[in-house]
Motif scaffolding. Structure first.
Motif, PDB file in Angstrom:
ATOM      1  N   ILE A 230      -0.567   3.356   6.137  1.00  0.00           N
ATOM      2  CA  ILE A 230      -1.663   3.306   5.348  1.00  0.00           C
ATOM      3  C   ILE A 230      -1.625   2.567   3.868  1.00  0.00           C
ATOM      4  O   ILE A 230      -1.397   1.351   4.537  1.00  0.00           O
ATOM      5  CB  ILE A 230      -0.747   4.628   4.804  1.00  0.00           C
ATOM      6  CG1 ILE A 230      -1.887   5.278   3.831  1.00  0.00           C
ATOM      7  CG2 ILE A 230       0.256   3.797   3.125  1.00  0.00           C
ATOM      8  CD1 ILE A 230      -1.925   6.749   3.145  1.00  0.00           C
ATOM      9  N   LYS A 231      -3.805   2.276   3.977  1.00  0.00           N
ATOM     10  CA  LYS A 231      -4.551   1.654   4.188  1.00  0.00           C
ATOM     11  C   LYS A 231      -5.268   2.863   2.915  1.00  0.00           C
ATOM     12  O   LYS A 231      -5.415   3.141   3.444  1.00  0.00           O
ATOM     13  CB  LYS A 231      -5.163   0.674   4.312  1.00  0.00           C
ATOM     14  CG  LYS A 231      -3.580  -0.053   5.593  1.00  0.00           C
ATOM     15  CD  LYS A 231      -5.036  -0.907   6.696  1.00  0.00           C
ATOM     16  CE  LYS A 231      -3.791  -2.676   6.902  1.00  0.00           C
ATOM     17  NZ  LYS A 231      -4.855  -3.181   7.881  1.00  0.00           N
ATOM     18  N   PRO A 232      -5.339   2.183   1.741  1.00  0.00           N
ATOM     19  CA  PRO A 232      -6.633   2.544   0.466  1.00  0.00           C
ATOM     20  C   PRO A 232      -8.322   2.552   1.471  1.00  0.00           C
ATOM     21  O   PRO A 232      -8.226   1.638   1.965  1.00  0.00           O
ATOM     22  CB  PRO A 232      -7.106   1.881  -0.364  1.00  0.00           C
ATOM     23  CG  PRO A 232      -6.470   1.194  -0.051  1.00  0.00           C
ATOM     24  CD  PRO A 232      -4.891   0.980   0.803  1.00  0.00           C
ATOM     25  N   GLN A 233      -8.973   3.357   1.513  1.00  0.00           N
ATOM     26  CA  GLN A 233     -10.329   3.240   2.632  1.00  0.00           C
ATOM     27  C   GLN A 233     -11.074   2.770   1.360  1.00  0.00           C
ATOM     28  O   GLN A 233     -11.795   1.923   1.548  1.00  0.00           O
ATOM     29  CB  GLN A 233     -10.794   5.256   2.372  1.00  0.00           C
ATOM     30  CG  GLN A 233     -10.456   5.757   4.182  1.00  0.00           C
ATOM     31  CD  GLN A 233     -11.157   6.878   4.737  1.00  0.00           C
ATOM     32  OE1 GLN A 233     -11.750   7.535   3.487  1.00  0.00           O
ATOM     33  NE2 GLN A 233     -11.363   7.186   5.581  1.00  0.00           N
ATOM     34  N   THR A 234     -11.300   3.002  -0.112  1.00  0.00           N
ATOM     35  CA  THR A 234     -11.710   2.189  -1.522  1.00  0.00           C
ATOM     36  C   THR A 234     -10.930   2.133  -2.281  1.00  0.00           C
ATOM     37  O   THR A 234      -9.794   2.853  -2.143  1.00  0.00           O
ATOM     38  CB  THR A 234     -13.452   3.561  -1.326  1.00  0.00           C
ATOM     39  OG1 THR A 234     -12.675   4.385  -1.885  1.00  0.00           O
ATOM     40  CG2 THR A 234     -14.186   3.168  -0.106  1.00  0.00           C
TER      41      THR A 234
ATOM     42  N   ASP B 247       2.450   7.922   5.594  1.00  0.00           N
ATOM     43  CA  ASP B 247       2.293   7.058   6.724  1.00  0.00           C
ATOM     44  C   ASP B 247       2.480   5.263   6.271  1.00  0.00           C
ATOM     45  O   ASP B 247       1.982   4.707   5.481  1.00  0.00           O
ATOM     46  CB  ASP B 247       0.794   7.462   6.998  1.00  0.00           C
ATOM     47  CG  ASP B 247       0.238   6.143   8.609  1.00  0.00           C
ATOM     48  OD1 ASP B 247       2.060   5.251   8.921  1.00  0.00           O
ATOM     49  OD2 ASP B 247      -0.759   6.395   8.763  1.00  0.00           O
TER      50      ASP B 247
ATOM     51  N   THR C 271      -8.889   5.357  -3.034  1.00  0.00           N
ATOM     52  CA  THR C 271      -8.919   6.690  -2.599  1.00  0.00           C
ATOM     53  C   THR C 271      -8.219   6.868  -0.983  1.00  0.00           C
ATOM     54  O   THR C 271      -8.876   5.220  -0.068  1.00  0.00           O
ATOM     55  CB  THR C 271     -10.629   6.643  -2.146  1.00  0.00           C
ATOM     56  OG1 THR C 271     -11.454   6.434  -3.355  1.00  0.00           O
ATOM     57  CG2 THR C 271     -11.017   7.978  -1.327  1.00  0.00           C
ATOM     58  N   TRP C 272      -7.148   7.105  -0.299  1.00  0.00           N
ATOM     59  CA  TRP C 272      -6.711   7.230   0.841  1.00  0.00           C
ATOM     60  C   TRP C 272      -7.677   7.752   2.006  1.00  0.00           C
ATOM     61  O   TRP C 272      -8.597   8.902   1.639  1.00  0.00           O
ATOM     62  CB  TRP C 272      -5.642   7.517   0.478  1.00  0.00           C
ATOM     63  CG  TRP C 272      -4.965   7.179  -0.820  1.00  0.00           C
ATOM     64  CD1 TRP C 272      -4.480   7.595  -1.740  1.00  0.00           C
ATOM     65  CD2 TRP C 272      -4.382   5.976  -0.543  1.00  0.00           C
ATOM     66  NE1 TRP C 272      -3.840   6.252  -2.269  1.00  0.00           N
ATOM     67  CE2 TRP C 272      -3.573   5.907  -1.573  1.00  0.00           C
ATOM     68  CE3 TRP C 272      -3.708   5.102   0.175  1.00  0.00           C
ATOM     69  CZ2 TRP C 272      -3.089   3.969  -2.156  1.00  0.00           C
ATOM     70  CZ3 TRP C 272      -3.542   3.422   0.413  1.00  0.00           C
ATOM     71  CH2 TRP C 272      -2.474   3.427  -1.220  1.00  0.00           C
ATOM     72  N   PRO C 273      -7.123   7.974   3.114  1.00  0.00           N
ATOM     73  CA  PRO C 273      -7.940   8.567   4.327  1.00  0.00           C
ATOM     74  C   PRO C 273      -7.908   9.968   4.126  1.00  0.00           C
ATOM     75  O   PRO C 273      -9.144   9.956   5.083  1.00  0.00           O
ATOM     76  CB  PRO C 273      -7.243   7.864   5.909  1.00  0.00           C
ATOM     77  CG  PRO C 273      -6.099   6.582   5.381  1.00  0.00           C
ATOM     78  CD  PRO C 273      -5.718   7.082   3.735  1.00  0.00           C
ATOM     79  N   ASP C 274      -7.156  10.482   3.431  1.00  0.00           N
ATOM     80  CA  ASP C 274      -7.018  11.792   3.307  1.00  0.00           C
ATOM     81  C   ASP C 274      -7.710  12.303   2.703  1.00  0.00           C
ATOM     82  O   ASP C 274      -8.511  13.632   2.341  1.00  0.00           O
ATOM     83  CB  ASP C 274      -5.628  12.788   3.857  1.00  0.00           C
ATOM     84  CG  ASP C 274      -5.689  11.912   2.087  1.00  0.00           C
ATOM     85  OD1 ASP C 274      -5.497  11.533   1.488  1.00  0.00           O
ATOM     86  OD2 ASP C 274      -3.659  12.739   2.474  1.00  0.00           O
TER      87      ASP C 274
ATOM     88  N   TYR D   3       0.608  -0.742  -0.345  1.00  0.00           N
ATOM     89  CA  TYR D   3       0.109  -0.266   0.177  1.00  0.00           C
ATOM     90  C   TYR D   3       0.818   1.332   0.193  1.00  0.00           C
ATOM     91  O   TYR D   3       0.375   2.326  -0.726  1.00  0.00           O
ATOM     92  CB  TYR D   3      -0.440  -0.119   1.281  1.00  0.00           C
ATOM     93  CG  TYR D   3      -2.030  -1.530   1.157  1.00  0.00           C
ATOM     94  CD1 TYR D   3      -2.118  -1.337   0.021  1.00  0.00           C
ATOM     95  CD2 TYR D   3      -1.572  -1.975   2.679  1.00  0.00           C
ATOM     96  CE1 TYR D   3      -3.564  -2.093  -0.036  1.00  0.00           C
ATOM     97  CE2 TYR D   3      -3.633  -2.751   2.301  1.00  0.00           C
ATOM     98  CZ  TYR D   3      -3.880  -3.146   1.094  1.00  0.00           C
ATOM     99  OH  TYR D   3      -5.334  -3.809   1.380  1.00  0.00           O
TER     100      TYR D   3
ATOM    101  N   ARG E 287       0.902   4.113  -3.025  1.00  0.00           N
ATOM    102  CA  ARG E 287       0.554   6.171  -2.671  1.00  0.00           C
ATOM    103  C   ARG E 287       1.232   6.357  -2.903  1.00  0.00           C
ATOM    104  O   ARG E 287       1.733   6.601  -3.449  1.00  0.00           O
ATOM    105  CB  ARG E 287       0.010   5.774  -0.500  1.00  0.00           C
ATOM    106  CG  ARG E 287       0.224   7.600  -0.628  1.00  0.00           C
ATOM    107  CD  ARG E 287      -1.347   7.847  -0.788  1.00  0.00           C
ATOM    108  NE  ARG E 287      -1.136   9.219  -0.718  1.00  0.00           N
ATOM    109  CZ  ARG E 287      -0.662  10.047  -2.073  1.00  0.00           C
ATOM    110  NH1 ARG E 287      -0.365   9.909  -2.981  1.00  0.00           N
ATOM    111  NH2 ARG E 287      -0.835  11.457  -1.787  1.00  0.00           N
TER     112      ARG E 287
END
Length: 341
Positions: free
Chosen positions: A104-108, A101, A119-122, A73, A77
């Motif tokens: 980090i992991k993608p939200q969707t 980060d 789509t990332w957390p931010d 991940y 990114r």
């Protein structure tokens, strides 16, 4: 049976809502756990599937074009090609890798027929074409790199590799590409019908690379002259070797022309000699030797990182010229011509 029916209903809803495109179970949280448990791979389209994927705790697994690829991940990114992360004009990244980060992991995650969307957390969205991912993945690289043939004398003779003509080499991209393809495949390649002069040999070499300036000069030109203090300048046989192993940036391994072994302790050096004996025996097997008689007008290129060279003793007058090329430039020329060097 209940899951099969549930899956049918789910696919029908997706087909109606999305115009025939089936997206990941991540878009329907209520079904997410059961679908992931029962149906391991997520699909991008109804009918013939061109891409499936699975989200793991620390990486994304993607099956596309017959290749299973795995992407960390952070890597996904870091390699984002959006305008805020990458300058497409200079082909340089704008994103500070150290700011990503490590957890980090993608939200969707979603896909269509040709693209991956993360789509990332931010809220930042990264878009990748599936072809780009295939080309730049570790697994894809193993498939697209220019092949190298592990050969012996018989394999090379059976391949009937033809030398490239001097004029074709100098004046056409096809001739130059054919030469480099042979060079990458076997570690040696020939050009024939070269005017037997130092100037034309230099012109030939400069076609594919900068000529490397060494202690021997830009081009070396020699015949038998023992006053030079080098076995290469005599009529004696030369065992299998590569050149310039005494440089800080050597070309490769030299079997016999080496400095004093003074960096190996006494209780290890005997093992070095045993290993040396095994390697030398293999190098001297007749089936691993290709003997070629060079004549005026025939130029031989050798990959010193891969192929050793030598010569038999001789009598009479013999004159050679040659040079060293920069490996980076040779490979760059090959890539420019579309070869995966």
């Amino acid at each position: 049976m209940w899951y099969h029916r549930l899956s049918q209903i789910y696919c029908s809803i997706q087909h109606q809502l999305k115009g025939g495109v089936r997206h990941s179970a991540l878009q329907f949280p209520c079904f997410q756990n059961r679908l992931l448990a029962a149906h391991r791979w997520q699909h991008t389209a109804l009918g013939p599937l061109n891409c499936v994927w699975q989200q793991h705790e620390d990486h994304l697994e993607l099956r596309y074009a017959g290749t299973v690829m795995r992407f960390d991940y952070v890597w996904l990114r870091d390699h984002c090609r959006s305008a805020s992360c990458y300058n497409s004009k200079t082909n340089q990244r704008s994103l500070d890798t150290a700011s990503v980060d490590l957890g980090i992991k993608p939200q969707t995650i979603r896909m269509n027929e040709t693209m991956l969307f993360l789509t990332w957390p931010d809220g930042h969205v990264t878009r990748y074409s599936l072809e780009w991912l295939l080309k730049n993945s570790y697994e894809g690289q193993k498939q697209t790199i220019q092949p190298r043939i592990l050969w012996n004398a018989e394999i090379y003779r059976q391949a009937q590799v033809l030398p490239v003509d001097f004029q074709s080499f100098l004046e056409t991209k096809d001739g130059l590409k054919e030469f480099l393809q042979n060079f990458l495949l076997y570690g040696i390649a020939f050009v024939e019908n070269v005017p037997p002069t130092r100037e034309d040999t230099e012109k030939l070499a400069g076609r594919i690379s900068l000529i490397r300036e060494t202690i021997y000069g830009r081009m070396w030109n020699f015949t038998s002259d023992f006053s030079r203090g080098d076995t290469a300048y005599t009529k004696l046989a030369l065992d299998r070797h590569t050149d310039t192993t005494y440089f800080q940036e050597p070309c490769g391994y030299n079997n016999y022309d080496r400095a004093v072994i003074n960096t190996v302790p006494y209780d290890v050096v005997h093992r070095w000699y045993a290993a040396h004996r095994t390697l030398t025996t293999e190098l001297r097997r007749p089936e691993n030797e290709l003997w070629i008689k060079l004549k005026p007008g025939k130029v031989l290129f050798i990959d010193n990182w891969r192929v050793l060279h030598g010569r038999e003793s001789f009598t009479g007058y013999r004159q050679l010229c040659g040079c060293y090329l920069t490996r980076d430039d040779v490979l760059s020329t090959a890539r420019f011509l579309g070869l995966q060097a």
